[in-house]
Structures are given as C-alpha cells and as structure tokens.
Enzyme design. Structure first.
Site, short mmCIF file in Angstrom:
data_model
loop_
_atom_site.label_atom_id
_atom_site.label_comp_id
_atom_site.label_asym_id
_atom_site.label_seq_id
_atom_site.Cartn_x
_atom_site.Cartn_y
_atom_site.Cartn_z
N GLN A 1 0.75 -1.27 0.00
CA GLN A 1 0.22 -0.03 0.06
C GLN A 1 0.71 1.38 0.04
O GLN A 1 0.57 2.28 0.63
CB GLN A 1 -1.08 0.13 1.35
CG GLN A 1 -2.18 -0.78 1.05
CD GLN A 1 -2.90 -0.40 -0.14
OE1 GLN A 1 -3.09 0.83 -0.52
NE2 GLN A 1 -3.81 -1.16 -0.91
N SER A 2 2.18 1.25 -0.63
CA SER A 2 2.82 2.60 -0.65
C SER A 2 2.34 3.50 -1.44
O SER A 2 1.63 3.55 -2.60
CB SER A 2 4.19 1.97 -1.40
OG SER A 2 5.00 3.11 -1.86
N ASN A 3 2.60 4.82 -0.91
CA ASN A 3 1.75 5.95 -1.46
C ASN A 3 3.03 6.45 -2.46
O ASN A 3 2.53 7.20 -3.46
CB ASN A 3 1.74 7.00 -0.41
CG ASN A 3 0.61 6.70 0.50
OD1 ASN A 3 -0.46 6.33 0.15
ND2 ASN A 3 0.89 6.35 1.77
#
Ligand SMILES: *Cc1c(COP(=O)(O)O)cnc(C)c1O
Length: 338
Positions: free
Chosen positions: A78-80
């Site tokens: 879930q890396s931005n």
C-alpha cells in the site's frame, strides 16, 4: 548564499501548483488547549496528493535531465510513494515499474487489491513483487536487475532508491516545505511530522533551521523504533547537508524522534492509532490514513499529555496524505454491513 540559490543546481519537475494550505483546527484547538494547525500536504494535487509529490519533483527533475523514459521504484504493497511515482510518470509521458514488498503480514484481501494497488493499476504501471520488507539494499538491487533488462530492450530506466547509500533528493522537497511553512507561520512553536524513510522529517527540519526558525520539530516514528530511527535520521541529515553544502552539526542537535505511537509496528494499528484517526474525522471532518498520519496525530496527543507541547502553544501537524490506504485497510478498519 540564500536558500533559493542552494536549490538552483537541482533540476526539478513541477507537480505542485503552489503552497499547500495551512488550516486552523478550531475544535481540536479548544479541546486540547493549544493553537493547532494542519499543513495540508494531503492536498498536493498529483494523483491523490500526499508528501511524495514534493519529493518526486526532485527525482523526476533528475530523471528528465538524464533522459529517462521509465521510472522504477519500490515500497510496501500500500505504498503511497509508488502510486505517486506512477502518477508523476503518467503526467510526464513516462512508464513506471512498481515493486511491492511484503512488509505487513496477515492483511485482508483489500490490502492487495484496493487503495493504492487499485490506483496504480488505473495509472497503467507495471508491477513486480519482492518477498522481503526489511531489505532496502536487496529491494534496490532487484530494481536494478529489472532496469538492466529494460536497458537491453532499448529503454532508459531511472531507479528511485530506497537505501541510504544514495543522495536523498526527495528530502529537498521537504526542505522547500520547511521554508514554505516558516513563511506561512514564522511564530510556530512546534511542528509534528511523521518519520519513515526520513526524507520528510529530515528535509523539513533542515528547511526550518535554515529559515532561522527555532520551532521544535518532533518526528513521530512510523516504521522503526526511536533508537534505529535516530541513527537513520543522522545519516539522512548528513547526506542532505552534503547535498546542500551546509553544516549538519546544528541539525543533529535539533533531532527529536518519539516512538510511543509506533506499536504494534509498521502498517499496523493500535487502539490509540484508531482512536486518533476517528477523533480527527469526528472533530474536524478531516481524514487521516492508518499507516502514517493517524500515528502522527496519536504522537501529537501524547506530546500534549506529556507536557512536551505546552498549553497555548502554536502547533503545526503536517498531514502527509496517504488517504487511499483507508480503502486498502478496509478489512482492518470497518465492519461489513452486507
Ligand atoms: C511515505 C509517507 C510518510 C513518510 O515519509 P518519509 O519521507 O518516508 O519519512 C508519511 N506519510 C505518508 C502518507 C507517506 O506516504
């Protein structure tokens, strides 16, 4: 030399349309007995916003100058950062390769399909996976292996590194943000910011220091405990000081990290984090994300209760964005009404 000149030698892409808003949180201010403001870096604009937009201006500036046509980057599922990089690549007509690492165990289905994962698919990014979440050097090496394959096909890849053995170009974006914030509020007493890779925390502290502003800058650990984070931050500050050609010693003296809001670990919510997320939404109508900003706000509440932030002080929390992760964490955050 003025600070602006210091940045002249770094090529920069433009993804921001101007300074982000600094908004007073009236109801939380009265409840906490402080003068609380939110720096809205969740509103940086590009592809759902967040702090990585500022950091990517400098990475993409460098990539464009080197003639790159493909960006490779690594991060949590879930890396931005990888989602924002895919958006930046799309805007500049480049391709992106996103490597997703297994950093958070025992997550529900949405973690692998919704939130940032969904957005990156819409952005047309290529995906690869990496089985380890605590191996920055290995993750970077895997990106380079893919970059070599692309080179052999005639593409021009550019790797945005995670490891600390590379210049922290992203921190330059928060050096700019630190200056911007001091210009918006010269009399700020304390700034509270998440401390992960350290680009945001380190850049901001450096920008504030070079504005000759004496505000306390509190880094809230979101990734590793305060001892490890302190060591990391010293390296980040030294590397950034080298880039900017300034002395790092006065910056080291101002380093402040706290890890009370970190448990149970990166990407995992405690009851206190969840309560902080709900409190911001229910008192101000503003969403925080489960991985970074809810922990940052929980850290701020801790600083107030400990007296490290004192009654009446003017306090800025930096909202670094991350909101798509709310949907990636829906199994952890919400009950199903069906
Ligand atoms: C990446 C990220 C952070 C941490 O920033 P660093 O520069 O890596 O320390 C904080 N908040 C959000 C929403 C992020 O995506």
């Amino acid at each position: 030399m003025t600070q602006d000149n210091k940045l002249d030698r770094f090529p920069r892409a433009q993804f921001m349309s101007g300074p982000t808003p600094l908004e007073r949180l009236d109801r939380l201010s009265s409840e906490l007995g402080i003068d609380l403001w939110l720096k809205r870096d969740d509103l940086t604009g590009l592809g759902f916003g967040g702090n990585k937009t500022r950091q990517l201006e400098f990475y993409f500036g460098d990539a464009l100058q080197k003639g790159a046509d493909t960006i490779l980057i690594t991060g949590a599922v879930q890396s931005n950062f990888v989602r924002s990089a895919a958006a930046a690549a799309a805007k500049l007509g480049m391709q992106s390769v996103l490597q997703l690492e297994e950093r958070v165990s025992d997550m529900g289905k949405a973690y692998y399909s919704s939130g940032n994962v969904l957005l990156a698919q819409i952005l047309g990014a290529e995906h690869m996976t990496y089985p380890e979440g605590e191996d920055e050097v290995g993750a970077d090496a895997a990106l380079h292996a893919r970059a070599d394959e692309l080179k052999a096909q005639g593409r021009k890849p550019y790797v945005i590194h995670l490891g600390l053995n590379h210049p922290p170009l992203g921190a330059l974006g928060y050096f700019v943000a630190g200056q911007e914030l001091c210009q918006q509020m010269p009399d700020v007493d304390a700034i509270v910011v998440p401390s992960g890779s350290g680009a945001t925390h380190g850049g901001l502290l450096t920008g504030v220091a070079l504005e000759e502003n004496t505000a306390s800058v509190f880094g809230v650990c979101v990734r590793r405990d305060s001892e490890k984070q302190m060591a990391r931050m010293k390296t980040v500050l030294q590397k950034l000081a080298d880039l900017l050609d300034i002395d790092a010693a006065p910056l080291h003296d101002r380093l402040n990290v706290m890890d009370e809001a970190l448990p149970p670990g990166y990407g995992k919510l405690s009851g206190g984090t969840r309560a902080a997320l709900d409190k911001m939404a229910r008192t101000e109508g503003i969403f925080l994300d489960p991985v970074y900003t809810a922990k940052t706000f929980a850290g701020l509440l801790h600083l107030v209760s400990e007296g490290k932030i004192q009654p009446g002080q003017k306090v800025v929390m930096v909202h670094t964005g991350g909101l798509p992760a709310l949907f990636g964490y829906q199994n952890e955050l919400a009950s199903d009404l069906s």
